[in-house]
Motif scaffolding. Structure first.
Motif, short mmCIF file in Angstrom:
data_model
loop_
_atom_site.label_atom_id
_atom_site.label_comp_id
_atom_site.label_asym_id
_atom_site.label_seq_id
_atom_site.Cartn_x
_atom_site.Cartn_y
_atom_site.Cartn_z
N SER A 48 0.85 -1.19 0.00
CA SER A 48 0.00 0.00 0.00
C SER A 48 0.89 1.24 0.00
CB SER A 48 -0.93 0.02 1.22
OG SER A 48 -0.17 0.04 2.42
N GLN A 59 -5.00 7.27 -1.55
CA GLN A 59 -4.48 6.02 -1.02
C GLN A 59 -4.34 4.99 -2.16
OE1 GLN A 59 -3.45 5.82 2.23
NE2 GLN A 59 -3.99 8.01 2.18
N ARG A 61 -3.64 0.79 -2.98
CA ARG A 61 -3.63 -0.56 -2.43
C ARG A 61 -3.53 -1.55 -3.59
NH1 ARG A 61 -9.91 -2.20 -1.46
NH2 ARG A 61 -10.85 -0.68 -2.89
N ASP A 64 -5.17 -1.53 -7.41
CA ASP A 64 -5.50 -0.21 -7.93
C ASP A 64 -4.79 0.03 -9.26
OD1 ASP A 64 -7.12 0.41 -5.82
OD2 ASP A 64 -5.74 1.82 -4.86
N SER A 79 3.70 2.81 2.22
CA SER A 79 3.12 2.85 3.56
C SER A 79 3.43 1.56 4.31
CB SER A 79 1.60 3.05 3.49
OG SER A 79 1.27 4.27 2.87
N LEU A 84 5.28 -0.38 -1.00
CA LEU A 84 4.44 -0.39 -2.20
C LEU A 84 5.20 -1.00 -3.36
CD1 LEU A 84 1.71 0.72 -3.43
CD2 LEU A 84 3.03 2.75 -4.09
N HIS A 117 -10.24 0.46 -9.06
CA HIS A 117 -9.80 -0.69 -8.27
C HIS A 117 -10.23 -1.93 -9.02
CE1 HIS A 117 -8.40 -3.01 -4.90
NE2 HIS A 117 -9.56 -3.65 -4.86
#
Length: 272
Positions: A48, A59, A61, A64, A79, A84, A117
């Motif tokens: 993430s 944000q 994740r 995405d 994060s 990531l 997403h």
């Protein structure tokens, strides 16, 4: 200081560039940058993070997908706990717009970085990365777009703001014979007045007819420089430039390399 990245600084004549990027938690953010002449899709594989934009923070994740345009200033950070990992696929904006024109998929120019997403898209990015390792072709880029857009926007009816006559004329201009004809040939293909063409292109693409034709000429010239031994003077003529010196000025401004330097670096890039 903000970076301005250019496509050929990474691709060297190849139709697209793909890379796997890993950003650990404690790493610094990537440099804030914009793209001079290319779009990119980012596909988050794992972990993430955050997409840092002038309009705020989004944000990120696993699963995405983000489309970043030349006008978008952005950076990325990882994060906790895992950082990531993403695959990014970059490609010239002019070719992307031609694909959208041809397929009537919509221009996607009305808002900032466009996010989805869609975990099913991860294998599409991995395949594009695999193909990039083995002398990719334009067909590989088209397969990536088609596979990805089938997942992201099935049944997209296209952008009603781009008239059919304009989309067809812009697509036809990619033929070398038409490219040499320049804006007068674009006007013939469009079948409208110069003023109407200018207004329509600005509304649909945010660019003038002259700038559009110049971008196509430079794109074609880059391909010829990378893939052929044709002289620079002949390439300038084939692409519709009035002289070799004018072509050299335009090319150097666009790519930050002279045609000779670009040819040397692009052809070296294919040597293992």
């Amino acid at each position: 200081m903000e970076q301005i990245l250019r496509f050929e600084a990474h691709a060297f004549g190849r139709p697209y560039h793909a890379a796997r990027v890993r950003i650990p938690v404690r790493a610094r953010d990537t440099e804030l940058h914009t793209h001079a002449d290319f779009h990119e899709f980012m596909g988050v594989v794992s972990g993430s993070g955050e997409h840092l934009l002038t309009t705020g923070v989004e944000q990120l994740r696993a699963g995405d997908v983000v489309l970043v345009r030349p006008s978008d200033r952005h950076a990325v950070r990882g994060s906790a706990p895992d950082g990531l990992e993403f695959v990014n696929v970059a490609f010239p904006s002019s070719i992307w717009q031609g694909f959208l024109d041809l397929t009537r998929t919509g221009s996607w120019t009305s808002r900032g970085p466009i996010s989805f997403h869609q975990p099913g898209a991860v294998p599409v990015f991995e395949r594009a990365l695999d193909r990039f390792q083995d002398d990719p072709t334009t067909y590989d880029l088209l397969r990536f777009w088609i596979d990805l857009l089938d997942l992201l926007a099935p049944g997209d009816p296209g952008d009603p703001g781009v008239p059919d006559w304009l989309a067809k004329a812009c697509t036809a201009m990619r033929a070398e014979d038409n490219l040499r004809g320049g804006v007068p040939r674009l006007l013939e293909l469009a079948g409208v007045s110069a003023a109407h063409l200018s207004r329509s292109m600005r509304a649909a693409y945010g660019i003038t007819p002259t700038a559009f034709v110049t971008d196509l000429r430079l794109e074609h010239a880059a391909s010829l420089l990378a893939a052929t031994s044709t002289t620079i003077a002949a390439i300038a003529t084939r692409c519709g430039f009035s002289s070799q010196s004018y072509f050299t000025r335009c090319f150097t401004t666009a790519h930050a390399l002279t045609p000779s330097e670009f040819r040397h670096r692009s052809q070296r890039a294919f040597v293992p």
